[in-house]
Motif scaffolding. Structure first.
Motif, PDB file in Angstrom:
ATOM      1  N   ASN A 221     -18.797  14.603  -2.252  1.00 28.65           N
ATOM      2  CA  ASN A 221     -19.446  15.860  -1.867  1.00 28.65           C
ATOM      3  C   ASN A 221     -18.438  17.009  -1.838  1.00 28.65           C
ATOM      4  O   ASN A 221     -18.649  18.018  -1.164  1.00 28.65           O
ATOM      5  CB  ASN A 221     -20.138  15.725  -0.511  1.00 28.65           C
ATOM      6  N   GLY A 222     -17.343  16.854  -2.606  1.00 28.66           N
ATOM      7  CA  GLY A 222     -16.335  17.891  -2.685  1.00 28.66           C
ATOM      8  C   GLY A 222     -16.542  18.765  -3.918  1.00 28.66           C
ATOM      9  O   GLY A 222     -17.663  18.978  -4.371  1.00 28.66           O
ATOM     10  N   SER A 223     -15.439  19.243  -4.480  1.00 29.20           N
ATOM     11  CA  SER A 223     -15.508  20.081  -5.671  1.00 29.20           C
ATOM     12  C   SER A 223     -14.557  19.524  -6.726  1.00 29.20           C
ATOM     13  O   SER A 223     -13.675  18.715  -6.434  1.00 29.20           O
ATOM     14  CB  SER A 223     -15.129  21.527  -5.339  1.00 29.20           C
ATOM     15  N   GLY A 224     -14.744  19.958  -7.995  1.00 31.98           N
ATOM     16  CA  GLY A 224     -13.913  19.458  -9.078  1.00 31.98           C
ATOM     17  C   GLY A 224     -14.099  17.963  -9.262  1.00 31.98           C
ATOM     18  O   GLY A 224     -15.217  17.462  -9.298  1.00 31.98           O
ATOM     19  N   VAL A 225     -12.987  17.221  -9.380  1.00 29.76           N
ATOM     20  CA  VAL A 225     -13.080  15.772  -9.555  1.00 29.76           C
ATOM     21  C   VAL A 225     -13.677  15.094  -8.332  1.00 29.76           C
ATOM     22  O   VAL A 225     -14.125  13.945  -8.403  1.00 29.76           O
ATOM     23  CB  VAL A 225     -11.693  15.151  -9.855  1.00 29.76           C
ATOM     24  N   TYR A 226     -13.696  15.788  -7.225  1.00 32.70           N
ATOM     25  CA  TYR A 226     -14.233  15.206  -6.000  1.00 32.70           C
ATOM     26  C   TYR A 226     -15.728  15.466  -5.832  1.00 32.70           C
ATOM     27  O   TYR A 226     -16.290  15.212  -4.770  1.00 32.70           O
ATOM     28  CB  TYR A 226     -13.468  15.738  -4.794  1.00 32.70           C
ATOM     29  N   ALA A 227     -16.367  15.961  -6.899  1.00 30.10           N
ATOM     30  CA  ALA A 227     -17.814  16.154  -6.859  1.00 30.10           C
ATOM     31  C   ALA A 227     -18.555  15.068  -7.624  1.00 30.10           C
ATOM     32  O   ALA A 227     -19.783  14.987  -7.534  1.00 30.10           O
ATOM     33  CB  ALA A 227     -18.179  17.526  -7.436  1.00 30.10           C
ATOM     34  N   ASP A 228     -17.837  14.248  -8.363  1.00 34.27           N
ATOM     35  CA  ASP A 228     -18.455  13.269  -9.248  1.00 34.27           C
ATOM     36  C   ASP A 228     -17.901  11.873  -8.989  1.00 34.27           C
ATOM     37  O   ASP A 228     -16.743  11.713  -8.614  1.00 34.27           O
ATOM     38  CB  ASP A 228     -18.212  13.647 -10.709  1.00 34.27           C
ATOM     39  N   GLY A 229     -18.763  10.860  -9.227  1.00 29.05           N
ATOM     40  CA  GLY A 229     -18.295   9.490  -9.134  1.00 29.05           C
ATOM     41  C   GLY A 229     -17.960   9.048  -7.738  1.00 29.05           C
ATOM     42  O   GLY A 229     -16.810   8.714  -7.435  1.00 29.05           O
ATOM     43  N   GLY A 230     -18.954   9.020  -6.861  1.00 25.96           N
ATOM     44  CA  GLY A 230     -18.693   8.575  -5.496  1.00 25.96           C
ATOM     45  C   GLY A 230     -18.160   7.158  -5.437  1.00 25.96           C
ATOM     46  O   GLY A 230     -17.225   6.861  -4.692  1.00 25.96           O
ATOM     47  N   GLY A 231     -18.748   6.259  -6.237  1.00 24.13           N
ATOM     48  CA  GLY A 231     -18.256   4.889  -6.283  1.00 24.13           C
ATOM     49  C   GLY A 231     -17.035   4.747  -7.162  1.00 24.13           C
ATOM     50  O   GLY A 231     -15.975   4.295  -6.720  1.00 24.13           O
ATOM     51  N   VAL A 232     -17.180   5.173  -8.438  1.00 27.84           N
ATOM     52  CA  VAL A 232     -16.102   5.027  -9.411  1.00 27.84           C
ATOM     53  C   VAL A 232     -16.031   6.287 -10.268  1.00 27.84           C
ATOM     54  O   VAL A 232     -17.041   6.717 -10.830  1.00 27.84           O
ATOM     55  CB  VAL A 232     -16.323   3.805 -10.330  1.00 27.84           C
TER      56      VAL A 232
ATOM     57  N   VAL B 250     -21.243  -5.073  -7.821  1.00 28.38           N
ATOM     58  CA  VAL B 250     -22.400  -4.522  -7.133  1.00 28.38           C
ATOM     59  C   VAL B 250     -21.999  -3.138  -6.663  1.00 28.38           C
ATOM     60  O   VAL B 250     -21.094  -2.996  -5.831  1.00 28.38           O
ATOM     61  CB  VAL B 250     -22.839  -5.390  -5.943  1.00 28.38           C
ATOM     62  N   ILE B 251     -22.633  -2.112  -7.211  1.00 23.85           N
ATOM     63  CA  ILE B 251     -22.293  -0.729  -6.881  1.00 23.85           C
ATOM     64  C   ILE B 251     -23.482  -0.139  -6.138  1.00 23.85           C
ATOM     65  O   ILE B 251     -24.555   0.059  -6.702  1.00 23.85           O
ATOM     66  CB  ILE B 251     -21.963   0.058  -8.153  1.00 23.85           C
ATOM     67  N   THR B 252     -23.294   0.119  -4.848  1.00 24.72           N
ATOM     68  CA  THR B 252     -24.448   0.417  -4.007  1.00 24.72           C
ATOM     69  C   THR B 252     -24.115   1.464  -2.948  1.00 24.72           C
ATOM     70  O   THR B 252     -22.986   1.533  -2.443  1.00 24.72           O
ATOM     71  CB  THR B 252     -24.954  -0.877  -3.329  1.00 24.72           C
ATOM     72  N   ASN B 253     -25.103   2.292  -2.643  1.00 22.34           N
ATOM     73  CA  ASN B 253     -25.007   3.273  -1.547  1.00 22.34           C
ATOM     74  C   ASN B 253     -23.848   4.257  -1.734  1.00 22.34           C
ATOM     75  O   ASN B 253     -23.095   4.540  -0.794  1.00 22.34           O
ATOM     76  CB  ASN B 253     -24.881   2.562  -0.195  1.00 22.34           C
ATOM     77  N   ASN B 254     -23.715   4.768  -2.961  1.00 18.92           N
ATOM     78  CA  ASN B 254     -22.752   5.827  -3.243  1.00 18.92           C
ATOM     79  C   ASN B 254     -23.497   7.097  -3.629  1.00 18.92           C
ATOM     80  O   ASN B 254     -24.630   7.043  -4.118  1.00 18.92           O
ATOM     81  CB  ASN B 254     -21.824   5.409  -4.385  1.00 18.92           C
ATOM     82  N   SER B 255     -22.862   8.243  -3.468  1.00 26.14           N
ATOM     83  CA  SER B 255     -23.519   9.508  -3.796  1.00 26.14           C
ATOM     84  C   SER B 255     -22.513  10.492  -4.386  1.00 26.14           C
ATOM     85  O   SER B 255     -21.312  10.410  -4.138  1.00 26.14           O
ATOM     86  CB  SER B 255     -24.189  10.109  -2.558  1.00 26.14           C
ATOM     87  N   ALA B 256     -23.035  11.444  -5.188  1.00 26.06           N
ATOM     88  CA  ALA B 256     -22.189  12.435  -5.841  1.00 26.06           C
ATOM     89  C   ALA B 256     -23.063  13.533  -6.417  1.00 26.06           C
ATOM     90  O   ALA B 256     -24.298  13.438  -6.416  1.00 26.06           O
ATOM     91  CB  ALA B 256     -21.369  11.785  -6.957  1.00 26.06           C
ATOM     92  N   SER B 257     -22.428  14.558  -6.945  1.00 25.05           N
ATOM     93  CA  SER B 257     -23.154  15.562  -7.704  1.00 25.05           C
ATOM     94  C   SER B 257     -23.617  14.971  -9.026  1.00 25.05           C
ATOM     95  O   SER B 257     -24.777  15.118  -9.423  1.00 25.05           O
ATOM     96  CB  SER B 257     -22.262  16.781  -7.956  1.00 25.05           C
ATOM     97  N   ASN B 258     -22.727  14.261  -9.709  1.00 21.86           N
ATOM     98  CA  ASN B 258     -23.051  13.532 -10.936  1.00 21.86           C
ATOM     99  C   ASN B 258     -22.461  12.129 -10.839  1.00 21.86           C
ATOM    100  O   ASN B 258     -21.325  11.957 -10.407  1.00 21.86           O
ATOM    101  CB  ASN B 258     -22.459  14.231 -12.164  1.00 21.86           C
ATOM    102  N   GLY B 259     -23.246  11.139 -11.251  1.00 22.05           N
ATOM    103  CA  GLY B 259     -22.738   9.779 -11.245  1.00 22.05           C
ATOM    104  C   GLY B 259     -22.481   9.248  -9.858  1.00 22.05           C
ATOM    105  O   GLY B 259     -21.327   9.036  -9.473  1.00 22.05           O
ATOM    106  N   GLY B 260     -23.553   9.021  -9.117  1.00 23.25           N
ATOM    107  CA  GLY B 260     -23.374   8.489  -7.764  1.00 23.25           C
ATOM    108  C   GLY B 260     -22.611   7.188  -7.758  1.00 23.25           C
ATOM    109  O   GLY B 260     -21.671   7.002  -6.989  1.00 23.25           O
ATOM    110  N   GLY B 261     -23.004   6.253  -8.648  1.00 27.40           N
ATOM    111  CA  GLY B 261     -22.308   4.970  -8.743  1.00 27.40           C
ATOM    112  C   GLY B 261     -21.045   5.054  -9.568  1.00 27.40           C
ATOM    113  O   GLY B 261     -19.956   4.752  -9.090  1.00 27.40           O
ATOM    114  N   ILE B 262     -21.193   5.473 -10.838  1.00 27.13           N
ATOM    115  CA  ILE B 262     -20.055   5.622 -11.743  1.00 27.13           C
ATOM    116  C   ILE B 262     -20.179   6.945 -12.492  1.00 27.13           C
ATOM    117  O   ILE B 262     -21.249   7.285 -13.005  1.00 27.13           O
ATOM    118  CB  ILE B 262     -19.973   4.472 -12.773  1.00 27.13           C
TER     119      ILE B 262
END
Length: 266
Positions: free
Chosen positions: A139-150, A163-175
């Protein structure tokens, strides 16, 4: 006279149940924290990780609660989970689902790790196999806005049995997987036997966001399951790509998207 220091590949052991200060040369003297094993790894090494929960803000030289800390994959290193902590061969006897890479570094979910796992410029000898990756919140900006899991860039990476679960992001919550149009390199993501569940993205790709501009890309997804992922576009997968990955024997159930493409969007 030229003397070459040829280093043999090593296996580095990690166990949550180990005492702090181990050197990682055996299960008996395993590293307690995965970050310490990654810091010691070189090209050609393998890291074997026993069941347990490992967080990116744990390890030597890392500040507890640092949201920017990630498990940074090391080029040419295979990282394998699911071990009981007794094995003598790379054939885990435990449960990969219980070898957990968790971004839950704070009770407040808004302060979880920005990217649980991260990798850049990795070649095809790099492997991530046998983990649950969970509770990343980009939930940040730049590289920290994407890919909560990976979060991955410009890499040839083999990913299996995750198992990639319960991650969130601007783009690519899981990967989140992105490659630049380099003329001297090829970028691809190979996913096999992975489960994506309950991941979310504000924009594209609740499960996976793939931005691959290599016309000769060979990215592929085989035997993967996408369930209960959500995004504005592409609840399961969002492709922003010049070369679309192959999808073989994958299952999509109960994924949702506000603007279309509950399972897949282009």
């Amino acid at each position: 006279l030229i003397v070459l220091d040829v280093r043999e590949s090593e296996t580095i052991f990690v166990s949550e149940n180990a005492s702090a200060g181990g050197d990682g040369t055996s299960w008996v003297s395993a590293h307690k924290y995965l970050q310490d094993a990654l810091a010691a790894a070189h090209y050609g090494d393998e890291i074997w990780v026993a069941e347990g929960t490992y967080k990116p803000d744990q390890g030597a030289g890392i500040t507890e609660g640092d949201r920017t800390a990630s498990f940074n994959l090391v080029n040419g290193v295979g990282i394998y989970g699911g071990f009981l902590g007794t094995e003598a061969t790379r054939d885990p006897l435990g449960d990969a689902n219980r070898t957990i890479l968790s971004g839950e570094i704070d009770q407040n979910s808004s302060l979880w790790s920005l990217n649980v796992v991260k990798g850049t410029n990795l070649d095809a000898n790099t492997t991530l196999d046998g983990f649950r990756i969970t509770k990343g919140n980009a939930n940040g900006s730049g590289v920290y806005a994407d890919g909560g899991g990976v979060y991955l860039r410009d890499s040839n990476l083999k990913v299996s049995n995750l198992v990639i679960t319960n991650n969130s992001a601007s783009n690519g919550g899981g990967i989140y997987f992105h490659s630049e149009p380099h003329t001297d390199s090829q970028s691809s993501l190979t996913l096999t036997n992975c489960i994506f569940s309950n991941n979310s993205a504000d924009n594209g790709g609740g499960g996976i966001f793939i931005s691959d501009v290599h016309s000769d890309s060979q990215s592929s997804l085989t035997n993967c399951v996408f369930t209960n992922n959500s995004a504005s576009n592409g609840g399961g997968i969002y492709f922003y790509s010049d070369s679309y990955p192959s999808i073989t024997n994958c299952v999509f159930t109960n994924n949702s998207a506000d603007n279309g493409g509950g399972a897949i969007s282009f």
